[in-house]
Scaffold this active site. Structure first.
Site, mmCIF file in Angstrom:
data_model
loop_
_atom_site.group_PDB
_atom_site.id
_atom_site.type_symbol
_atom_site.label_atom_id
_atom_site.label_comp_id
_atom_site.label_asym_id
_atom_site.label_seq_id
_atom_site.Cartn_x
_atom_site.Cartn_y
_atom_site.Cartn_z
ATOM 1 N N LYS A 637 0.805 -1.242 0.000
ATOM 2 C CA LYS A 637 0.000 0.000 0.000
ATOM 3 C C LYS A 637 0.832 1.283 0.000
ATOM 4 O O LYS A 637 0.369 2.325 0.451
ATOM 5 C CB LYS A 637 -0.990 0.055 1.182
ATOM 6 C CG LYS A 637 -1.870 -1.135 1.365
ATOM 7 C CD LYS A 637 -2.442 -1.680 0.094
ATOM 8 C CE LYS A 637 -3.475 -0.820 -0.579
ATOM 9 N NZ LYS A 637 -3.859 -1.415 -1.908
ATOM 10 N N GLY A 639 2.535 2.205 -2.908
ATOM 11 C CA GLY A 639 2.752 2.598 -4.304
ATOM 12 C C GLY A 639 3.663 1.628 -5.031
ATOM 13 O O GLY A 639 4.226 1.956 -6.088
ATOM 14 N N THR A 640 3.792 0.407 -4.498
ATOM 15 C CA THR A 640 4.730 -0.552 -5.099
ATOM 16 C C THR A 640 4.308 -0.952 -6.519
ATOM 17 O O THR A 640 5.150 -1.150 -7.387
ATOM 18 C CB THR A 640 4.864 -1.813 -4.221
ATOM 19 O OG1 THR A 640 3.562 -2.366 -4.011
ATOM 20 C CG2 THR A 640 5.509 -1.501 -2.890
ATOM 21 N N THR A 641 2.986 -1.058 -6.740
ATOM 22 C CA THR A 641 2.538 -1.460 -8.088
ATOM 23 C C THR A 641 2.831 -0.359 -9.093
ATOM 24 O O THR A 641 3.232 -0.631 -10.230
ATOM 25 C CB THR A 641 1.021 -1.773 -8.079
ATOM 26 O OG1 THR A 641 0.716 -2.507 -6.914
ATOM 27 C CG2 THR A 641 0.598 -2.545 -9.308
ATOM 28 N N SER A 736 -5.127 2.748 4.281
ATOM 29 C CA SER A 736 -5.218 2.194 2.927
ATOM 30 C C SER A 736 -5.405 0.673 2.993
ATOM 31 O O SER A 736 -6.178 0.085 2.233
ATOM 32 C CB SER A 736 -3.949 2.566 2.147
ATOM 33 O OG SER A 736 -3.920 1.909 0.926
ATOM 34 N N LYS A 857 -5.980 0.140 -7.254
ATOM 35 C CA LYS A 857 -4.855 1.007 -6.890
ATOM 36 C C LYS A 857 -5.293 2.451 -7.069
ATOM 37 O O LYS A 857 -5.687 2.837 -8.178
ATOM 38 C CB LYS A 857 -3.628 0.728 -7.766
ATOM 39 C CG LYS A 857 -3.185 -0.714 -7.770
ATOM 40 C CD LYS A 857 -2.596 -1.134 -6.429
ATOM 41 C CE LYS A 857 -2.481 -2.661 -6.372
ATOM 42 N NZ LYS A 857 -2.024 -3.145 -5.067
ATOM 43 N N ARG A 859 -7.710 3.876 -4.939
ATOM 44 C CA ARG A 859 -9.170 3.803 -4.694
ATOM 45 C C ARG A 859 -9.665 5.128 -4.137
ATOM 46 O O ARG A 859 -8.921 5.870 -3.517
ATOM 47 C CB ARG A 859 -9.469 2.744 -3.627
ATOM 48 C CG ARG A 859 -9.267 1.350 -4.054
ATOM 49 C CD ARG A 859 -9.916 0.419 -3.047
ATOM 50 N NE ARG A 859 -9.729 -0.953 -3.490
ATOM 51 C CZ ARG A 859 -8.708 -1.709 -3.134
ATOM 52 N NH1 ARG A 859 -7.797 -1.242 -2.313
ATOM 53 N NH2 ARG A 859 -8.598 -2.944 -3.594
ATOM 54 N N TYR A 861 -12.007 6.569 -1.287
ATOM 55 C CA TYR A 861 -12.709 6.226 -0.041
ATOM 56 C C TYR A 861 -12.667 7.459 0.853
ATOM 57 O O TYR A 861 -11.814 8.344 0.676
ATOM 58 C CB TYR A 861 -12.089 5.001 0.655
ATOM 59 C CG TYR A 861 -10.576 4.961 0.674
ATOM 60 C CD1 TYR A 861 -9.843 5.710 1.590
ATOM 61 C CD2 TYR A 861 -9.867 4.162 -0.239
ATOM 62 C CE1 TYR A 861 -8.453 5.653 1.604
ATOM 63 C CE2 TYR A 861 -8.478 4.104 -0.225
ATOM 64 C CZ TYR A 861 -7.769 4.864 0.703
ATOM 65 O OH TYR A 861 -6.410 4.819 0.725
HETATM 66 P P1 A3P Z 1 -4.840 3.544 -2.286
HETATM 67 O O1 A3P Z 1 -5.515 2.667 -3.239
HETATM 68 O O2 A3P Z 1 -5.218 3.291 -0.884
HETATM 69 O O3 A3P Z 1 -4.922 5.007 -2.633
HETATM 70 P P2 A3P Z 1 0.456 -0.813 -3.616
HETATM 71 O O4 A3P Z 1 0.572 -0.903 -5.069
HETATM 72 O O5 A3P Z 1 1.793 -0.899 -2.940
HETATM 73 O O6 A3P Z 1 -0.544 -1.740 -3.040
HETATM 74 O O7 A3P Z 1 -0.028 0.650 -3.261
HETATM 75 C C1 A3P Z 1 -1.294 1.113 -3.606
HETATM 76 C C2 A3P Z 1 -1.272 2.596 -3.369
HETATM 77 O O8 A3P Z 1 -0.405 3.191 -4.310
HETATM 78 C C3 A3P Z 1 -2.573 3.266 -3.593
HETATM 79 O O9 A3P Z 1 -3.270 3.216 -2.367
HETATM 80 C C4 A3P Z 1 -2.192 4.658 -4.041
HETATM 81 O O10 A3P Z 1 -2.397 5.625 -3.050
HETATM 82 C C5 A3P Z 1 -0.701 4.556 -4.302
HETATM 83 N N1 A3P Z 1 -0.275 5.093 -5.591
HETATM 84 C C6 A3P Z 1 0.839 5.831 -5.762
HETATM 85 N N2 A3P Z 1 0.965 6.179 -7.049
HETATM 86 C C7 A3P Z 1 -0.076 5.634 -7.714
HETATM 87 C C8 A3P Z 1 -0.461 5.654 -9.052
HETATM 88 N N3 A3P Z 1 0.244 6.292 -9.987
HETATM 89 N N4 A3P Z 1 -1.607 5.019 -9.374
HETATM 90 C C9 A3P Z 1 -2.335 4.393 -8.440
HETATM 91 N N5 A3P Z 1 -2.009 4.326 -7.146
HETATM 92 C C10 A3P Z 1 -0.879 4.947 -6.770
#
Ligand code: A3P
Length: 905
Positions: A637, A639-641, A736, A857, A859, A861
């Site tokens: 959570k 921003g790894t993705t 998150s 990613k 979301r 809320y």
């Molecule tokens: P939220 O969905 O709570 O906002 P991970 O990939 O590590 O699970 O992290 C998800 C979080 O990455 C998201 O949490 C979001 O806030 C963050 N994030 C940072 N940059 C982003 C991007 N370019 N697109 C989507 N989410 C991003």
């Protein structure tokens, strides 16, 4: 609110904190003004938190080896050991009386080694001897500015102090010497020092510091006696034994003293010309190992008049360590011996066993069994090679089978093939079944649940199919190898348990398939004898409580080198030591081994590409160019993705392929189920990279960051990898995660508000406590980072500000490319663009279109309400304070959110 900066400026309201681990005074926190009691209270809380962190960080138990953060500590007078509150000097009451029982003092079983030069051969041998005996130690150089702390609260961190040289001991800085002596008196810790001859020593008599002891150096000795009345000190070494004749080396030191505190442990005569020099008759006994019983100044010491080259000193050293540490570093005298004869039927005509060899084997087995109760040779067989020798040798094979019940047997493969060459399990099973049928038809008893693989193939590096087949065909529970984690150095070999099969480490005894006759023994008989009589083989038995030796059939035919070796080494051990030689079944040995060393049970996969021997026993499809050079380790959570996706845009950076099973991430190092699938499984997630390519492979699994196993496992496999951890405000991360769980329908999150989850106590239902811990624990960043940095140096870690990644990923990508570093640096300005609708940066497509991360990613809320924010601020405050100090100490940039979080507190 309170913490404004840590820029080093120090106005009147500055709170100054001593952070000795970094060796710097840091003006960490500056109060803008002191207008309220609340602020003062906060300052005090902050100060205590930092102090707690400092104490816990700097007082950690020393790790084995000198990779110990305590070494960075200076020993300021204020931290003097014992100091004014030290107890008056105490005499030791009796042998090995534990100080821990007295006055509530505790002592950690570990040694402090003080070396003259850490790169000297002797210093290396000293630390190797401790390692080989599983003795924890910290090593410090005499000239080191930062010495380890000796005690914490009422716990002494070292149970013996070892000086590499008497000279450096007695000429130590008086303040340090006094500090060490006070410590020794307070904890009843002894001092051991060696008389190492220095180049500037002229051999004349000199006093040992201010002790009533004189030493003469550069002498040659003969006729050595171990003091018969020293059995209270000697543990392994047999008291009262003597050696007639010349003692090797001509640089001996002998000690003289009239003081009643001193007692000789070993004495010898000098050779004639040295007697002249000492002006003493040649029959006079001189002391080469001297014990100070503590009557002089309340400290027990042992001075050894040479180093380790003479074998007797090796065991005397271990005994000294055990005695001076009050027995805390003493090992059991039991030594279990197992001798495997691999490939009893495999060998060329002319070098195989004849009937006479088999008879000799049986005879020697009886001789050994008289000295080692229950001893039998363990014979490994590959049925296909039965009776493949000449006529005499065929009769030898028949004799072996005729006497089958007198030996213990274990299976190899039927045709002696290496298991890693089999590409499917059913072939492996079929091969083993043939051997199984061979054993049945020849009435060979195979009862030990023990097997050995040809050339260690498949055991390590582990080939899961071998383990499965062994269990299926033979019900194997124990095996052994020399290859884990590597053949050399031998003292670091370990055991592990994989697929419920216990893998014991094997020792080498100098006998191999090619050591067939004495004349051709590498280095000749002299070399073999020196190994037996006090050298490598003898010391291997001394060091290892459980000895599993691999020998080969060819060592038992011809010259019967193996019988010579074991007969003599057993006699030698029994003559000179009190060790009790024993034998047990492999299963009992394995159970004992993992009882002794439970920390070895979990296997680690090393990088086979760094080990030539491992490369030779790897399945063909294994490829060394398929391991990642950097990893995004999480936490979840943050921003790894997004980072994973952005990195994959780089033409020279290639990610792992998504896993179907674990939500796209590989989760190899954090998930034991995956980890135990083995290395091959992991490698299959990576594309093949050309040998000459400069492309970088990377993997992202956000579960690594807070997993207790991941750093150690990853370091074994990828010690040179670079790591990227993304940190956002842990309060936001927790929220998150809660929202993530709601989106995934976790009932605990659907039935309870975030606040209810956070404030739930230990009595709450398991799903609630579990969710609470998954929300909160990964955000204790300091704890996780410290674990990673136990294994990786700080320059291999990048702490990336997750807010920066979210708000300005183009800049974040510049920082990452610099950190890696990557040859082909690219600008991401046109590749990542802000998408108003999504509210995040997305991939730029043609014609102004974008591709954003999926719904899960970024979301939407409702934001956290104030109550929850306050709760989380408070919860993380201590961790964040520590994090701030820690990041500064390892020269990592401080994320903006961290300053803000502390300011808002
Ligand atoms: P939220 O969905 O709570 O906002 P991970 O990939 O590590 O699970 O992290 C998800 C979080 O990455 C998201 O949490 C979001 O806030 C963050 N994030 C940072 N940059 C982003 C991007 N370019 N697109 C989507 N989410 C991003």
């Amino acid at each position: 609110m309170f913490v404004e900066s840590y820029d080093g400026s120090c106005p009147s309201q500055v709170c100054v904190l001593w952070l000795p681990s970094a060796g710097i005074m840091m003006n960490l926190i500056r109060y803008s003004s002191m207008t309220s009691i609340k602020k003062i209270m906060f300052g005090l809380v902050l100060l205590s938190l930092l102090s707690i962190w400092f104490l816990s960080y700097n007082m950690m138990t020393p790790l084995r080896g000198d990779h110990d953060r305590d070494l960075h500590l200076k020993l300021p007078p204020s931290q003097a050991l014992g100091g004014s509150e030290g107890h008056p000097a105490r005499r030791r009451q009796g042998k090995h009386s534990p100080a821990a029982d007295q006055d509530d003092l505790h002592l950690i079983p570990a040694a402090l080694i003080i070396t003259e030069r850490s790169d000297s051969v002797f210093a290396y041998n000293l630390t190797s001897a401790l390692e080989a005996n599983h003795i924890d130690f910290t090593s410090v150089q005499i000239k080191e500015r930062h010495w380890p702390r000796l005690e914490h609260k009422r716990t002494g961190k070292f149970s013996i102090i070892i000086f590499q040289s008497i000279h450096s001991y007695v000429s130590l800085d008086p303040y340090l010497l006094n500090t060490i002596h006070e410590y020794c008196r307070k904890y009843n810790v002894g001092i051991l020092a060696f008389a190492v001859v220095r180049e500037d020593d002229n051999g004349y008599t000199r006093q040992v510091g201010e002790f009533p002891v004189y030493m003469d150096q550069r002498l040659s000795l003969k006729d050595l006696t171990i003091n018969p009345s020293a059995s209270d000190v000697l543990h392994i070494t047999k008291a009262g034994q003597f050696i007639n004749g010349t003692i090797p080396y001509n640089d001996w030191t002998v000690f003289r003293t009239d003081h009643e505190s001193y007692k000789p442990l070993v004495q010898a005569k000098t050779l004639s010309q040295d007697s002249l020099q000492l002006r003493s008759p040649s029959e006079v006994l001189h002391t080469t190992v001297l014990m100070d019983q503590g009557h002089f100044d309340g400290i027990q010491r042992i001075f050894i008049g040479n180093n380790f080259r003479f074998w007797l000193h090796y065991i005397l050293f271990l005994d000294s360590v055990s005695f001076l540490s009050q027995g805390l570093l003493q090992k059991s005298l039991d030594r279990y011996i197992q001798v495997d004869i691999d490939d009893i039927f495999v060998g060329m005509k002319g070098v195989r066993m004849t009937v006479q060899d088999v008879e000799a084997l049986l005879l020697e087995q009886q001789v050994l069994a008289d000295k080692i109760p229950g001893f039998t040779f363990k014979l490994g067989f590959s049925g296909k090679f039965f009776k493949r020798g000449n006529e005499e040798e065929k009769a030898g094979d028949e004799a072996l089978v005729m006497h089958a019940d007198k030996f213990a047997w274990f299976p190899h493969m039927w045709n002696h093939a290496q298991p890693h060459m089999f590409s499917n399990q059913s072939q492996l099973v079929a091969d083993m079944r043939k051997n199984f049928r061979f054993a049945k038809s020849h009435k060979i008893p195979v009862e030990d649940s023990y097997a050995v693989a040809p050339h260690h193939s498949g055991v390590y590096p582990a080939y899961p199919m071998l383990y499965n087949a062994w269990k299926q065909v033979w019900g194997i529970k124990v095996t052994s190898t020399e290859e884990y984690p590597a053949l050399r150095p031998a003292r670091k070999r370990q055991g592990f348990i994989y697929k419920d099969i216990m893998v014991l480490p094997r020792q080498t005894c100098g006998l191999f398939t090619h050591t067939i006759i004495m004349k051709q023994y590498p280095g000749g008989r002299e070399r073999l004898d020196s190994s037996i009589y006090g050298g490598e083989l003898f010391q291997t038995i001394v060091n290892n409580p459980i000895n599993v030796y691999m020998t080969h059939m060819t060592n038992y035919g011809s010259d019967r080198l193996a019988l010579y070796t074991f007969d003599n080494v057993v006699n030698f051990v029994q003559k000179w030591t009190n060790l009790k030689l024993k034998a047990e079944s492999p299963l009992d040995l394995a159970i004992k081994y993992f009882d002794m060393f439970p920390e070895e049970q979990d296997p680690v996969w090393t990088n086979p590409c760094y080990d030539k021997r491992h490369l030779e026993i790897l399945p063909e499809k294994h490829n060394c160019n398929r391991l990642p050079s950097f990893l995004v380790i999480g936490p979840q959570k943050t921003g790894t993705t997004a980072l994973y996706t952005f990195l994959s845009l780089h033409p020279n950076i290639m990610s792992n392929l998504p896993s179907q099973e674990t939500f796209e991430e590989v989760q190899f190092f954090s998930n034991s189920k995956n980890y135990y699938k083995g290395l091959e499984w992991y490698l299959n997630f990576f594309p093949q990279v050309d040998n000459t390519s400069t492309d970088l492979l990377f993997e992202k699994s956000a579960t690594y960051f807070d997993n207790v196993y991941a750093p150690r496992r990853m370091h074994w496999l990828l010690p040179k990898a670079k790591l990227i951890a993304i940190l956002i405000d842990p309060a936001k991360r927790a929220h998150s995660w809660y929202q993530h769980e709601r989106a995934h329908g976790n009932p605990a999150s659907l039935n309870h508000t975030f606040y209810e989850i956070l404030t739930s106590g230990p009595e709450a239902p398991r799903p609630v406590t579990l969710l609470r811990s998954r929300c909160l624990d990964p955000g204790k960043y300091i704890q996780h980072l410290q674990r990673w940095l136990q294994y990786y140096p700080p320059n291999q870690l990048m702490v990336l500000d997750g807010d920066l990644l979210r708000a300005d990923p183009v800049v974040a990508m510049v920082k990452i490319q610099t950190f890696l570093p990557i040859n082909a640096f690219i600008d991401f300005t046109d590749k990542i663009v802000y998408d108003d609708k999504k509210g995040f940066y997305c991939l730029a497509l043609r014609k102004g279109r974008t591709r954003c991360l999926g719904k899960s990613k970024g979301r939407s809320y409702p934001p956290m309400d104030a109550q929850m924010e306050i709760y989380l601020r408070h919860f993380y405050q201590g961790f964040n304070v520590q994090l701030l100090a820690y990041l500064s100490s390892i020269d990592q940039p401080i994320p903006a959110w961290l300053n803000e979080a502390l300011t808002e507190s």
